[in-house]
Design an enzyme around this catalytic site. Structure first.
Site, mmCIF file in Angstrom:
data_model
loop_
_atom_site.group_PDB
_atom_site.id
_atom_site.type_symbol
_atom_site.label_atom_id
_atom_site.label_comp_id
_atom_site.label_asym_id
_atom_site.label_seq_id
_atom_site.Cartn_x
_atom_site.Cartn_y
_atom_site.Cartn_z
ATOM 1 N N HIS A 8 -16.441 -7.462 -9.470
ATOM 2 C CA HIS A 8 -17.677 -7.740 -9.316
ATOM 3 C C HIS A 8 -18.515 -7.031 -10.562
ATOM 4 C CE1 HIS A 8 -21.430 -6.859 -6.484
ATOM 5 N NE2 HIS A 8 -21.873 -7.320 -7.435
ATOM 6 N N ASP A 9 -18.520 -8.066 -11.527
ATOM 7 C CA ASP A 9 -19.037 -7.670 -12.857
ATOM 8 C C ASP A 9 -19.835 -8.729 -13.376
ATOM 9 O OD1 ASP A 9 -19.338 -6.506 -15.413
ATOM 10 O OD2 ASP A 9 -17.471 -5.247 -14.967
ATOM 11 N N ILE A 10 -20.303 -8.785 -14.730
ATOM 12 C CA ILE A 10 -21.046 -9.815 -15.372
ATOM 13 C C ILE A 10 -20.029 -11.177 -15.263
ATOM 14 C CG2 ILE A 10 -22.740 -8.667 -16.497
ATOM 15 C CD1 ILE A 10 -21.269 -8.927 -18.868
ATOM 16 N N PRO A 11 -20.641 -12.200 -15.429
ATOM 17 C CA PRO A 11 -19.822 -13.455 -15.442
ATOM 18 C C PRO A 11 -18.548 -13.559 -16.403
ATOM 19 C CG PRO A 11 -21.914 -14.054 -14.755
ATOM 20 C CD PRO A 11 -21.866 -12.668 -15.319
ATOM 21 N N ASN A 12 -19.160 -13.204 -17.665
ATOM 22 C CA ASN A 12 -18.147 -13.166 -18.910
ATOM 23 C C ASN A 12 -16.830 -12.138 -18.605
ATOM 24 O OD1 ASN A 12 -17.531 -13.972 -21.597
ATOM 25 N ND2 ASN A 12 -17.973 -12.077 -22.155
ATOM 26 N N GLN A 36 -8.280 0.205 11.602
ATOM 27 C CA GLN A 36 -8.592 -1.134 11.464
ATOM 28 C C GLN A 36 -9.409 -1.360 12.917
ATOM 29 O OE1 GLN A 36 -8.692 -3.222 9.508
ATOM 30 N NE2 GLN A 36 -6.906 -3.266 7.969
ATOM 31 N N GLY A 54 -0.074 -4.716 6.451
ATOM 32 C CA GLY A 54 0.490 -3.482 5.728
ATOM 33 C C GLY A 54 1.145 -2.335 6.513
ATOM 34 N N ARG A 55 0.506 -1.549 7.065
ATOM 35 C CA ARG A 55 1.194 -0.364 7.851
ATOM 36 C C ARG A 55 2.075 -0.933 8.958
ATOM 37 N NH1 ARG A 55 -4.402 2.676 8.066
ATOM 38 N NH2 ARG A 55 -5.003 0.304 8.044
ATOM 39 N N THR A 91 -15.480 -4.607 5.553
ATOM 40 C CA THR A 91 -15.268 -4.576 6.910
ATOM 41 C C THR A 91 -15.706 -2.876 7.357
ATOM 42 O OG1 THR A 91 -12.974 -4.194 6.627
ATOM 43 C CG2 THR A 91 -13.602 -6.069 7.746
ATOM 44 N N LYS A 97 0.602 -8.159 -1.913
ATOM 45 C CA LYS A 97 -0.749 -7.954 -2.390
ATOM 46 C C LYS A 97 -0.605 -6.520 -2.965
ATOM 47 C CE LYS A 97 -4.028 -6.216 0.352
ATOM 48 N NZ LYS A 97 -5.197 -5.071 -0.112
ATOM 49 N N ASP A 130 -5.498 -7.763 -5.601
ATOM 50 C CA ASP A 130 -6.831 -7.309 -4.709
ATOM 51 C C ASP A 130 -7.657 -6.493 -5.492
ATOM 52 O OD1 ASP A 130 -8.423 -7.469 -2.685
ATOM 53 O OD2 ASP A 130 -7.543 -6.443 -1.368
ATOM 54 N N LEU A 131 -8.482 -6.824 -6.471
ATOM 55 C CA LEU A 131 -8.997 -5.585 -7.277
ATOM 56 C C LEU A 131 -10.603 -5.999 -7.056
ATOM 57 C CD1 LEU A 131 -7.263 -5.810 -10.602
ATOM 58 C CD2 LEU A 131 -6.990 -4.202 -8.326
ATOM 59 N N LYS A 132 -11.017 -7.002 -6.057
ATOM 60 C CA LYS A 132 -12.438 -7.240 -5.839
ATOM 61 C C LYS A 132 -13.379 -7.122 -6.997
ATOM 62 C CE LYS A 132 -11.693 -5.624 -1.030
ATOM 63 N NZ LYS A 132 -10.238 -5.202 -1.129
ATOM 64 N N ASP A 192 1.151 -1.258 0.021
ATOM 65 C CA ASP A 192 0.062 0.043 0.069
ATOM 66 C C ASP A 192 0.928 1.247 -0.004
ATOM 67 O OD1 ASP A 192 -2.290 -1.659 -0.077
ATOM 68 O OD2 ASP A 192 -2.371 -1.569 2.086
#
Ligand code: C5P
Length: 226
Positions: A56-60, A181, A201-202, A108, A25, A52-54, A4
């Site tokens: 969340h889109d259509i399956p294709n 955190q 990270g920190r 979180t 990461k 770590d881009l998380k 980070d």
């Protein structure tokens, strides 16, 4: 170790001082600024790269992103379990054996009210139950594991059995400041409760001697009797 920092140069300088680090990461800030060339450089240094881009889109589209990550030599990547079963299955199918896809359950940063609001259920949600429900969805879709907070790791381990990867951020030594955190644990407690990968990270990035801090985390994680 979570890279980070704002620029590739800084990340690579730091890694030069940390020859024992094996997993790094990379998040959206560094990847957006520096591009996939940076990830390629990390892979060339024989590091295991956790992207770590998380997604969340259509399956294709998610399957396409997973394919691109696999071609880059990425070792682990994140998707949002809220993307649903079809998206998770597409991600798992595209990953092959060398790339572990892990699912983010509930961020979180949410509390019950903000999560309930986002999914249209008002304040009528119980976050711990949501995490377990989404972890089960991830497992049914054959993801390699999930990301969870130290607070949830033992319940998720009980639910998913022995094989799942449990990736756990919020790791601190007893003397470290928690910063933002809220749910923190020591490396020892997280591994004892079932974590397989710890994200730090920190406490390392801001240490006056990052190599010594890294070593302390490694030693603490290894002092665990399962
Ligand atoms: O600096 P710190 O050790 O708190 O870094 C934790 C890392 O884990 C950051 O890269 C952060 O984005 C990530 N993370 C988190 N909490 C989550 C998911 C990811 O802190 N629930």
């Amino acid at each position: 170790m979570a890279l980070d920092v704002p620029r590739a140069k800084e990340a690579l300088n730091l890694l030069d001082r940390l020859p024992d680090v094996r997993w790094v990461k990379v998040g959206p800030v560094l990847l957006t600024r520096e591009g996939s060339e940076f990830a390629r450089e990390l892979v060339a240094r024989k590091l295991s790269v956790f992207l770590d881009l998380k997604w969340h889109d259509i399956p294709n589209t998610v399957a396409g992103a997973v394919n691109a990550a696999r071609e880059l030599g990425i070792a682990m990547a994140t998707v949002h379990t809220l993307g649903g079963a079809a998206m998770l299955e597409a991600a798992a199918a595209a990953a092959g054996d060398a790339l572990g896809i892990v699912g983010v359950t509930v961020l979180t940063s949410h509390d019950a009210a903000s999560f309930g609001d986002a999914v249209g259920r008002g304040s009528d949600v119980e976050l711990d139950a949501e995490v377990l429900r989404l972890a089960e969805l991830a497992q049914r879709a054959r993801l390699r594991g999930v990301v969870c907070s130290p607070h949830e790791v033992s319940a998720v381990r009980r639910l998913l059995g022995d094989e799942a990867w449990l990736v756990v951020p919020g790791i601190r030594r007893r003397t470290d400041p928690h910063a933002d955190q809220v749910r923190v644990a020591t490396a020892r407690d997280a591994v004892t409760n079932g974590a397989t990968h710890l994200v730090v990270g920190r406490p390392i990035l801001q240490a006056s001697d990052p190599a010594a801090a890294f070593q302390e985390f490694v030693e603490e994680a290894q002092w665990v009797e399962r």
